[in-house]
Each structure stands twice: as C-alpha cells, then as structure tokens.
Design a protein around this motif. Sequence first.
Motif, PDB file in Angstrom:
ATOM      1  N   LEU A 155       0.837  -1.200   0.000  1.00  0.00           N
ATOM      2  CA  LEU A 155       0.000   0.000   0.000  1.00  0.00           C
ATOM      3  C   LEU A 155       0.877   1.258   0.000  1.00  0.00           C
ATOM      4  N   GLY A 156       2.019   1.171   0.694  1.00  0.00           N
ATOM      5  CA  GLY A 156       2.969   2.286   0.716  1.00  0.00           C
ATOM      6  C   GLY A 156       3.502   2.593  -0.680  1.00  0.00           C
ATOM      7  N   VAL A 157       3.820   1.539  -1.433  1.00  0.00           N
ATOM      8  CA  VAL A 157       4.307   1.741  -2.806  1.00  0.00           C
ATOM      9  C   VAL A 157       3.230   2.441  -3.633  1.00  0.00           C
ATOM     10  N   ILE A 158       1.987   1.986  -3.467  1.00  0.00           N
ATOM     11  CA  ILE A 158       0.883   2.559  -4.251  1.00  0.00           C
ATOM     12  C   ILE A 158       0.718   4.048  -3.930  1.00  0.00           C
ATOM     13  N   THR A 159       0.748   4.368  -2.635  1.00  0.00           N
ATOM     14  CA  THR A 159       0.643   5.780  -2.247  1.00  0.00           C
ATOM     15  C   THR A 159       1.825   6.572  -2.786  1.00  0.00           C
ATOM     16  N   GLY A 160       3.037   6.009  -2.628  1.00  0.00           N
ATOM     17  CA  GLY A 160       4.246   6.682  -3.113  1.00  0.00           C
ATOM     18  C   GLY A 160       4.208   6.939  -4.602  1.00  0.00           C
ATOM     19  N   MET A 161       3.586   6.029  -5.342  1.00  0.00           N
ATOM     20  CA  MET A 161       3.509   6.182  -6.794  1.00  0.00           C
ATOM     21  C   MET A 161       2.383   7.123  -7.221  1.00  0.00           C
ATOM     22  N   ARG A 162       1.300   7.138  -6.447  1.00  0.00           N
ATOM     23  CA  ARG A 162       0.122   7.904  -6.874  1.00  0.00           C
ATOM     24  C   ARG A 162       0.113   9.346  -6.369  1.00  0.00           C
ATOM     25  N   ALA A 163       0.675   9.569  -5.179  1.00  0.00           N
ATOM     26  CA  ALA A 163       0.601  10.913  -4.589  1.00  0.00           C
ATOM     27  C   ALA A 163       1.291  11.930  -5.496  1.00  0.00           C
ATOM     28  N   LYS A 164       0.617  13.053  -5.713  1.00  0.00           N
ATOM     29  CA  LYS A 164       1.138  14.051  -6.650  1.00  0.00           C
ATOM     30  C   LYS A 164       2.090  15.046  -5.983  1.00  0.00           C
ATOM     31  N   SER A 165       2.148  15.005  -4.667  1.00  0.00           N
ATOM     32  CA  SER A 165       3.115  15.832  -3.941  1.00  0.00           C
ATOM     33  C   SER A 165       3.348  15.146  -2.595  1.00  0.00           C
ATOM     34  N   HIS A 166       4.370  15.632  -1.879  1.00  0.00           N
ATOM     35  CA  HIS A 166       4.642  15.001  -0.586  1.00  0.00           C
ATOM     36  C   HIS A 166       3.493  15.250   0.390  1.00  0.00           C
ATOM     37  N   GLU A 167       2.865  16.425   0.290  1.00  0.00           N
ATOM     38  CA  GLU A 167       1.724  16.736   1.161  1.00  0.00           C
ATOM     39  C   GLU A 167       0.570  15.769   0.871  1.00  0.00           C
ATOM     40  N   ASP A 168       0.483  15.357  -0.362  1.00  0.00           N
ATOM     41  CA  ASP A 168      -0.589  14.468  -0.794  1.00  0.00           C
ATOM     42  C   ASP A 168      -0.547  13.116  -0.055  1.00  0.00           C
ATOM     43  N   THR A 169       0.660  12.680   0.314  1.00  0.00           N
ATOM     44  CA  THR A 169       0.771  11.388   1.023  1.00  0.00           C
ATOM     45  C   THR A 169       0.044  11.459   2.370  1.00  0.00           C
ATOM     46  N   ALA A 170       0.042  12.659   2.977  1.00  0.00           N
ATOM     47  CA  ALA A 170      -0.651  12.827   4.262  1.00  0.00           C
ATOM     48  C   ALA A 170      -2.159  12.614   4.087  1.00  0.00           C
ATOM     49  N   THR A 171      -2.685  13.010   2.933  1.00  0.00           N
ATOM     50  CA  THR A 171      -4.112  12.816   2.663  1.00  0.00           C
ATOM     51  C   THR A 171      -4.446  11.325   2.647  1.00  0.00           C
ATOM     52  N   TYR A 172      -3.615  10.564   1.944  1.00  0.00           N
ATOM     53  CA  TYR A 172      -3.824   9.111   1.894  1.00  0.00           C
ATOM     54  C   TYR A 172      -3.742   8.519   3.307  1.00  0.00           C
ATOM     55  N   THR A 173      -2.758   8.987   4.073  1.00  0.00           N
ATOM     56  CA  THR A 173      -2.573   8.470   5.431  1.00  0.00           C
ATOM     57  C   THR A 173      -3.800   8.780   6.284  1.00  0.00           C
ATOM     58  N   ASN A 174      -4.293  10.011   6.182  1.00  0.00           N
ATOM     59  CA  ASN A 174      -5.438  10.413   7.006  1.00  0.00           C
ATOM     60  C   ASN A 174      -6.704   9.648   6.629  1.00  0.00           C
ATOM     61  N   PHE A 175      -6.845   9.312   5.361  1.00  0.00           N
ATOM     62  CA  PHE A 175      -8.061   8.631   4.922  1.00  0.00           C
ATOM     63  C   PHE A 175      -8.028   7.116   5.167  1.00  0.00           C
ATOM     64  N   PHE A 176      -6.862   6.511   5.020  1.00  0.00           N
ATOM     65  CA  PHE A 176      -6.796   5.051   5.082  1.00  0.00           C
ATOM     66  C   PHE A 176      -6.137   4.522   6.353  1.00  0.00           C
ATOM     67  N   ILE A 177      -5.023   5.118   6.722  1.00  0.00           N
ATOM     68  CA  ILE A 177      -4.216   4.533   7.789  1.00  0.00           C
ATOM     69  C   ILE A 177      -4.731   4.921   9.179  1.00  0.00           C
ATOM     70  N   MET A 178      -4.995   6.201   9.362  1.00  0.00           N
ATOM     71  CA  MET A 178      -5.436   6.649  10.686  1.00  0.00           C
ATOM     72  C   MET A 178      -6.733   5.975  11.144  1.00  0.00           C
ATOM     73  N   PRO A 179      -7.785   5.930  10.304  1.00  0.00           N
ATOM     74  CA  PRO A 179      -9.016   5.248  10.750  1.00  0.00           C
ATOM     75  C   PRO A 179      -8.770   3.785  11.093  1.00  0.00           C
ATOM     76  N   MET A 180      -7.909   3.153  10.289  1.00  0.00           N
ATOM     77  CA  MET A 180      -7.632   1.741  10.566  1.00  0.00           C
ATOM     78  C   MET A 180      -6.963   1.553  11.919  1.00  0.00           C
ATOM     79  N   ALA A 181      -6.036   2.469  12.230  1.00  0.00           N
ATOM     80  CA  ALA A 181      -5.304   2.342  13.495  1.00  0.00           C
ATOM     81  C   ALA A 181      -6.263   2.341  14.686  1.00  0.00           C
ATOM     82  N   PHE A 182      -7.357   3.110  14.580  1.00  0.00           N
ATOM     83  CA  PHE A 182      -8.230   3.262  15.753  1.00  0.00           C
ATOM     84  C   PHE A 182      -9.482   2.379  15.723  1.00  0.00           C
ATOM     85  N   PHE A 183      -9.955   2.006  14.523  1.00  0.00           N
ATOM     86  CA  PHE A 183     -11.244   1.301  14.459  1.00  0.00           C
ATOM     87  C   PHE A 183     -11.154  -0.152  14.017  1.00  0.00           C
TER      88      PHE A 183
END
Lengths: 249, 277
Positions: A155-183
């Motif tokens: 999933l990290g490779v996919i985000t690294g390949m798709r994100a259009k800027s470094h800030e963009d990776t945070a968007t992916y993290t906030n949408f996919f990774i953070m909710p998973m960590a808690f729920f």
Amino acid sequence: MRNSLAWYPIFLKEMLLFRRKLLRLGYVFSAMIMPIIYLGAFGWGLGRSVRIQGTDYLSFLIPGLVAMSSMNNSYSWVANALNLSRLYFKTFQVFIQAPISPSAIMIGEVLAGMVKGLFASLLIIIIGLFISSAHFITPLFVITLLLNCFLFANLGVITGMRAKSHEDTATYTNFFIMPMAFFSGTFFPVDKVPLFVKPIIYILPLTHTNIVIRKSSLDYEGLISLLVLVVYALLLFAYGSRLIRRYSE
Amino acid sequence: MIEVINLCKSYGKIKAVDDLSFTINQGEIFGLLGPNGAGKTTTIKMLTTLTKPDSGRCIINGIDVVDHPLEIKRRIGAVPQENNLERELTAYENLHIYGMLHNVTEMKEKIDEALKVVDLWDRRDSIVTGFSGGMQRRLLLARALLPEPPVLFLDEPSIGLDPQIRRQMWDIIRKTKIDGRTVIITTHYIEEAAALCDTVGILSKGRLIALDTPQNLKTTVGEYVVEFLNDDGKLIQRMCQDNDEAHELARHGEDGVTIRKSNLEDVFVKLTGERIG
C-alpha cells in the motif's frame, strides 16, 4: 545478476540508507514513541481494571499495537521515501531506467518496507515481553505480522507512486491509515462497534490482522481473515507493479 | 544508429515535442541545442524510457524504445539534468548499486576505473552530500559509464558549473566517445554545443528548426556578424557570408561597428528571431 535477484540492489540501497538512519537515535525513538504512548495511556491506565476476551487489557493491547506499528512503519516509510525519491530527489528514475522488471522494483521496495515495519514491531514486542506475562508470540503471530508488513508496504508503494506531492501522502494516510489504526480492533474488539459500522470495519485489512494476530491457533474465523489478508496483499502487489510498469513522466 | 520519427509529446495543451524527426549516426556526439522549454529534456526522456511518447517512434540500434524498453535499457546510459544520486550514500555505494542494477561484472575494478576517469577515486568512500556541484556531475557521468553503454545520453551535462569546471567536464565527455560510442547531449550553452558536437539539432518550441554540423549551420546563415548600435541605442546585427562582405558593410556603417565570427546563438536568432540564453 540473475533475474530472480533483480530486486536485491533496490533492497540493498534501502538497507544502506536504513542503517545510516538507525545510527541516529531520533529515528529509533520516532518508531517507538507512538506505541509507547498508547501502551502508557491505555495499557497501564486501563490494564489493571479492564478485562477483554478473558484476558487483562494489556495482554489484549500488545498484539494490536504490534499490528498497528507494523502497519504504520511498513506503510509510512515506503510511501514517504518512494514519493520523495520519485518527485523530489528523482532517484526512483534510476530504477525505472535500469534493465529490471517492474515487479523486481516492487519486491525490492516492499521487502525494504517490511524490514522497517518489522524493526518497529520488534521494539514493541520487546517492551511487551517485559511488561506483560502473556505469551503472545506464536507461529501464527509471526506469519500474520509478516503478512501485515507485506500488505502495508505494498500500500505504501501505491501511495508513493500515486501521490502528486509530498503533502498528498498525508491525505492518503489520514483517509486510510489513521481510521484503521483506531477502528480495526487495536484498542477494543470489533464486536463492540455498532452494527451499522461493522461492514466498513470488516473491509479494513488491519481488522483481519488484529483478528488473526491474537489467536493462538488457526480456527475458521482466523482462516477467513488470513485469506482476506492474502487476497488484499496479492491485489495490492499486482496494482503496485502495474503502476510502476505504466510509469511515465 | 538512432532514429527519431515523427515524435510527439504534449502536456495538456502544451506541445513539448512536436513532430520531431532526426537521425544520429553511430559514434558521433550529437547535440540538441535550444532554450529552456524547447523540448530537449522531454526528447531525452522519451529516448531513455522515462516518458512514453503520444505518437511517433524512437529506434536505437534497430530496437524500438516503446516496444522493447528492457532491451533499450541494457544499451543506454543516462545522466539526468538534476542530480539523482543517493545523497546519503558514498560515491562507491552509488556506483555499486547502479552496477548491480545493470548487471556489471568485475564490479570493483570497473568502479575504480570509472572513478579514476572522473577524478573521484580518492573520494570514493565520501558521502555524496559533501560533494560540490561539479563533483556530483562527474559522479553522475561515472555512474552512467559504468555498464559501458554503447549509447550515452547527457542532459545538460555542465549545467550550473563554473567555466573552468565546465571545460574539465567537456574533456571527460570527449573521452567517453571511444569504441564507437554514440553520445547525445542536450544543452542551452552555445559554447558547449560548438565545443563538443559533431552534429547539432536546434530545437525551438518542440520543433527541429535546423540540423547540421556547427560549421555548416554557421555557414548557412553567414560566417561573420557586423554589429552596431542604431540611433535608438538598439544593437543591430547583420549576417555576412565572408570577411570581405562584412568589411564592406562595416565601412558604410556608423562609428562603433564591430565585426566578429558568427556562433550558434546567431544561427538561432536568425532562424527564430529569439535568443537562446
């Protein structure tokens, strides 16, 4: 170098960089700090008074924190490093211009991510062994941990390949990774969540990691969750390889 | 031999490369000259498999770049415009990783040799972060040369280097043209194209506007330039085919007339009405 080992230079490069990072204490602390905070806040805070699934809360929490930590680190290090190397340092282009297959690049990046995830997990496991009397390390635990690292490094490779800027990776993290960590059953069993949320919870791969990683032996529920993780991992690997194959500036 | 046939690449509405066609003979240093945004880097990226063309073909030694990228990657080396070395690794480690990716045999000997060619052997165990811009450019060149590719692409090889270091870089590039190696250079430095290239293609707005040897290009537009300031203080330039014509023109001119030999910048100005630098 044989085709079957074409991934090795990519893995080696990441490991050489990782070794240098390990020499900086800040890196080790950053990998440990969040799980230790959770252990302190939830584990010691609730650990003595709360029992879950027939065990004390600390024994319940530690495998979940291992799963969460392996997810975070396998994913984040690959996503950030790949995104930076692709968009800013342009070092990823060296791999694209090398006579190796896209899947070799994928394997090299994913294995490197797994090592970083396993390293962070190992720190939690060591702390867990000191503060908990539970015997949570079983062959199933190890298999699930490896599979979880593999899945989230993909999933990290996919985000690294798709994100259009470094800030963009945070968007992916906030949408996919953070909710998973808690729920996804890290801090409390998923059967405690409201019924209408459950279908969403069971879509998240970390939920299945948390189900299997806490089992001492493989039962029917564990087998299904293990299969879900394998399917996710293979699909993500295939998609990541496809993104690398179709790479064009 | 390298053939570029009707190559096109657009980014949105902008045509970066517009119906580009040319041929490069084996063993020559070929230069793509043009201002920033002319399409030089995009062309190189398409030839080195980094960018997929919208249409057209690139054929290197009989192999189509789009259809057989792996075969192409075994035959080319590339020095990009930006430094894409691993900054936290040593010079040796950078070459070692690259060598492994490109199946280089007798690795240690070849790395030592490549580092000696670019005069960095004594810095082989230093971290790249501490290297000057010139050292990093030289290391990039050593890395590209390591697998001994028959075709070498250099995208703005001396960009950002001071004149003295740039000349050192040129000497190294001339040495790379051994064993029939074909070298393709992009540059916006007039002197670099004139000093290194056997053939120069001049690019403007994604299109090839001239292609010949530097000498023939200058002869075509005029070997001499007569320059003077007009009444408004504007620099006027007149191209002349020979020295006699230039002196004749200068005699009728005003005070402060100068005569000089033409260069590739004059060719570009004559053909496009704009300047390169």
